[in-house]
Design an enzyme around this catalytic site. Structure first.
Site, PDB file in Angstrom:
ATOM      1  N   CYS A 112      -5.968 -37.330 -50.760  1.00 52.95           N
ATOM      2  CA  CYS A 112      -6.943 -36.996 -51.808  1.00 52.95           C
ATOM      3  C   CYS A 112      -6.328 -36.194 -52.953  1.00 52.95           C
ATOM      4  CB  CYS A 112      -8.118 -36.237 -51.212  1.00 52.95           C
ATOM      5  SG  CYS A 112      -8.920 -37.178 -49.925  1.00 52.95           S
ATOM      6  N   HIS A 253     -11.984 -32.318 -56.602  1.00 52.36           N
ATOM      7  CA  HIS A 253     -12.023 -33.512 -55.759  1.00 52.36           C
ATOM      8  C   HIS A 253     -13.401 -33.577 -55.105  1.00 52.36           C
ATOM      9  CE1 HIS A 253     -11.348 -36.447 -52.748  1.00 52.36           C
ATOM     10  NE2 HIS A 253     -11.254 -35.581 -51.750  1.00 52.36           N
ATOM     11  N   ASN A 283     -16.625 -39.793 -51.103  1.00 49.34           N
ATOM     12  CA  ASN A 283     -15.240 -39.367 -51.264  1.00 49.34           C
ATOM     13  C   ASN A 283     -14.368 -40.610 -51.501  1.00 49.34           C
ATOM     14  OD1 ASN A 283     -12.604 -38.497 -50.920  1.00 49.34           O
ATOM     15  ND2 ASN A 283     -13.031 -37.264 -49.096  1.00 49.34           N
TER      16      ASN A 283
HETATM   17  N1  COA Z   1     -24.771 -37.889 -38.444  1.00 46.01           N
HETATM   18  C1  COA Z   1     -25.383 -37.054 -37.611  1.00 46.01           C
HETATM   19  N2  COA Z   1     -24.737 -36.125 -36.885  1.00 46.01           N
HETATM   20  C2  COA Z   1     -23.411 -36.052 -37.027  1.00 46.01           C
HETATM   21  C3  COA Z   1     -22.694 -36.892 -37.893  1.00 46.01           C
HETATM   22  C4  COA Z   1     -23.433 -37.855 -38.615  1.00 46.01           C
HETATM   23  N3  COA Z   1     -22.857 -38.724 -39.477  1.00 46.01           N
HETATM   24  N4  COA Z   1     -21.390 -36.590 -37.841  1.00 46.01           N
HETATM   25  C5  COA Z   1     -21.271 -35.581 -36.980  1.00 46.01           C
HETATM   26  N5  COA Z   1     -22.485 -35.231 -36.474  1.00 46.01           N
HETATM   27  C6  COA Z   1     -22.817 -34.196 -35.510  1.00 46.01           C
HETATM   28  C7  COA Z   1     -21.612 -33.779 -34.693  1.00 46.01           C
HETATM   29  O1  COA Z   1     -21.439 -34.646 -33.596  1.00 46.01           O
HETATM   30  C8  COA Z   1     -22.016 -32.393 -34.268  1.00 46.01           C
HETATM   31  O2  COA Z   1     -22.911 -32.492 -33.176  1.00 46.01           O
HETATM   32  P1  COA Z   1     -22.889 -31.398 -31.961  1.00 46.01           P
HETATM   33  O3  COA Z   1     -23.195 -30.107 -32.632  1.00 46.01           O
HETATM   34  O4  COA Z   1     -23.946 -31.914 -31.072  1.00 46.01           O
HETATM   35  O5  COA Z   1     -21.504 -31.461 -31.421  1.00 46.01           O
HETATM   36  C9  COA Z   1     -22.798 -31.851 -35.459  1.00 46.01           C
HETATM   37  O6  COA Z   1     -23.184 -33.001 -36.209  1.00 46.01           O
HETATM   38  C10 COA Z   1     -21.997 -30.924 -36.369  1.00 46.01           C
HETATM   39  O7  COA Z   1     -20.739 -31.510 -36.608  1.00 46.01           O
HETATM   40  P2  COA Z   1     -19.658 -30.812 -37.523  1.00 46.01           P
HETATM   41  O8  COA Z   1     -18.444 -31.676 -37.574  1.00 46.01           O
HETATM   42  O9  COA Z   1     -19.476 -29.390 -37.084  1.00 46.01           O
HETATM   43  O10 COA Z   1     -20.425 -30.843 -38.925  1.00 46.01           O
HETATM   44  P3  COA Z   1     -20.022 -30.218 -40.293  1.00 46.01           P
HETATM   45  O11 COA Z   1     -21.076 -29.317 -40.792  1.00 46.01           O
HETATM   46  O12 COA Z   1     -18.607 -29.661 -40.285  1.00 46.01           O
HETATM   47  O13 COA Z   1     -20.021 -31.475 -41.273  1.00 46.01           O
HETATM   48  C11 COA Z   1     -18.404 -32.942 -42.289  1.00 46.01           C
HETATM   49  C12 COA Z   1     -19.158 -32.561 -41.032  1.00 46.01           C
HETATM   50  C13 COA Z   1     -17.426 -34.044 -41.966  1.00 46.01           C
HETATM   51  C14 COA Z   1     -19.399 -33.406 -43.312  1.00 46.01           C
HETATM   52  C15 COA Z   1     -17.661 -31.710 -42.843  1.00 46.01           C
HETATM   53  O14 COA Z   1     -16.959 -31.075 -41.802  1.00 46.01           O
HETATM   54  C16 COA Z   1     -16.677 -32.005 -43.936  1.00 46.01           C
HETATM   55  O15 COA Z   1     -17.052 -32.403 -45.031  1.00 46.01           O
HETATM   56  N6  COA Z   1     -15.392 -31.757 -43.691  1.00 46.01           N
HETATM   57  C17 COA Z   1     -14.338 -31.866 -44.654  1.00 46.01           C
HETATM   58  C18 COA Z   1     -14.186 -33.235 -45.190  1.00 46.01           C
HETATM   59  C19 COA Z   1     -13.045 -33.257 -46.108  1.00 46.01           C
HETATM   60  O16 COA Z   1     -12.939 -32.438 -46.964  1.00 46.01           O
HETATM   61  N7  COA Z   1     -12.185 -34.192 -45.886  1.00 46.01           N
HETATM   62  C20 COA Z   1     -10.862 -34.187 -46.334  1.00 46.01           C
HETATM   63  C21 COA Z   1     -10.577 -33.804 -47.641  1.00 46.01           C
HETATM   64  S1  COA Z   1     -10.523 -35.230 -48.565  1.00 46.01           S
END
Ligand code: COA
Length: 329
Positions: A112, A253, A283
């Site tokens: 990214c 980004h 993204n």
């Molecule tokens: N729909 C519903 N629930 C989902 C899900 C989805 N699409 N994806 C994950 N979950 C669930 C998980 O299983 C977890 O469940 P649990 O609590 O029962 O284990 C819960 O939601 C929380 O998951 P978590 O990964 O802690 O959520 P989060 O608040 O961190 O959000 C992202 C997830 C991916 C949106 C977030 O972490 C993110 O944006 N990360 C960075 C992404 C990024 O910048 N990427 C690289 C740079 S380009």
């Protein structure tokens, strides 16, 4: 010699994949996706491949720079979803399709952060006199490496391309001020496509285990992203003696609205100065910054001489920031 950001262009494929569409594919909900990421929909390329989108964005950028195609003397494409694995490079394909042969063209892989890495290289090429006009492109068909059975990643990513021409200027106020780039492979497993490379050459086993798709430790990545980006943007501003209120457009980004907000808040950046396209495009990795700049440009908000602060973070892990006055018309 000084280098300037001369023009911007972008292309998005027509097909929209909405959160409601994803609800039918994996166990997720529009409410969850919007709340955790700010994303409502993303674009998906169907018949087009990465270079096709790069060509469309590139053509616009060249024409807006007021240049003929034969005035472009290098093409750099940042991508993690190239047309072909290893070779030929997507930049080679783009320069061929644009009719630019035989100019120097190559890809870079910085996930990214790719567009900021490409900007850094183009700036150095122009400043050193190696090249006069460098076309830099961020182009991604991420739908080709996303696992649509994995709800933790498939909700995030989309396809698209953005391009810019970096060329010479004699006017200090139009010159790119600074570009920072960094990387730390201590976190290499946070965002990784494990199969298909020399570490795990493609086999029936790697395909069966879906190792050719992108994997991400989202929550861990989120925390490092906010910490690293906040530190990096504050550093680049301090190093160049620029106050955050002198920035006209903060163009981060577009990975997650919550990351954008956290870094914007740390800079005390008013909402109207923050470019936001993650809701409609998701993204798009290396394409996200030029696509966001193009949105500002096409909506008439980006004027010649206005100062942009760019920042990005991605797989590697890699990160970068840049202070860039807009040098286009
Ligand atoms: N729909 C519903 N629930 C989902 C899900 C989805 N699409 N994806 C994950 N979950 C669930 C998980 O299983 C977890 O469940 P649990 O609590 O029962 O284990 C819960 O939601 C929380 O998951 P978590 O990964 O802690 O959520 P989060 O608040 O961190 O959000 C992202 C997830 C991916 C949106 C977030 O972490 C993110 O944006 N990360 C960075 C992404 C990024 O910048 N990427 C690289 C740079 S380009």
């Amino acid at each position: 010699m000084l280098a300037s950001f001369k023009s911007i262009g972008a292309y998005v494929p027509e097909k929209i994949l909405s959160n409601e569409d994803l609800e039918k594919m994996v166990d997720t909900s529009d409410e969850w996706i919007q709340k955790r990421t700010g994303i409502r929909e993303r674009r998906i390329a169907e018949d087009e491949i990465t270079s096709d989108m790069g060509v469309k964005a590139g053509e616009i950028a060249i024409s807006r720079a007021g240049l003929r195609k034969d005035e472009i003397d290098a093409v750099i494409c940042a991508t993690i979803s190239p047309d072909y694995f290893c070779m030929p490079s997507t930049a080679n394909m783009i320069s061929h399709k644009l009719g630019l042969n035989p100019v120097t063209s190559f890809d870079i892989s910085a996930a990214c952060t790719g567009f900021i890495y490409a900007l850094n290289m183009a700036k150095s090429f122009v400043q050193s006199g190696t090249f006069k006009n460098v076309l830099i492109i961020g182009a991604e068909k991420l739908s080709s490496i996303v696992d649509y059975e994995d709800r933790t990643t498939c909700i995030l990513f989309g396809d698209g391309a953005g391009a810019a021409v970096i060329g010479r200027t004699e006017m200090q106020q139009e010159a790119i001020i600074d570009v920072h780039t960094g990387a730390d492979a201590n976190y290499s497993d946070y965002l990784i496509t494990p199969g298909g490379g020399s570490a795990e050459p493609t086999s029936l086993e790697t395909i069966k285990n879906r190792r050719h798709f992108m994997k991400m430790q989202g929550n861990a990545t989120f925390k490092v992203a906010v910490k690293t980006l906040t530190k990096d943007v504050i550093e680049i501003l301090e190093k160049n003696g620029i106050d955050s209120n002198e920035i006209d457009h903060f163009v981060p980004h577009q990975a997650n609205y919550r990351i954008i907000k956290a870094v914007g808040d740390a800079l005390k950046m008013p909402k109207e100065k923050v470019a936001l396209t993650v809701g409609k495009y998701g993204n798009t990795s290396s394409a996200s910054i030029p696509m966001a700049i193009n949105d500002l440009y096409e909506s008439g908000k980006l004027k010649r001489g206005e100062l942009m602060l760019l920042d990005a973070f991605g797989g590697g892990l890699t990160w970068g920031s840049a202070l860039v006055p807009f040098g286009g018309e």
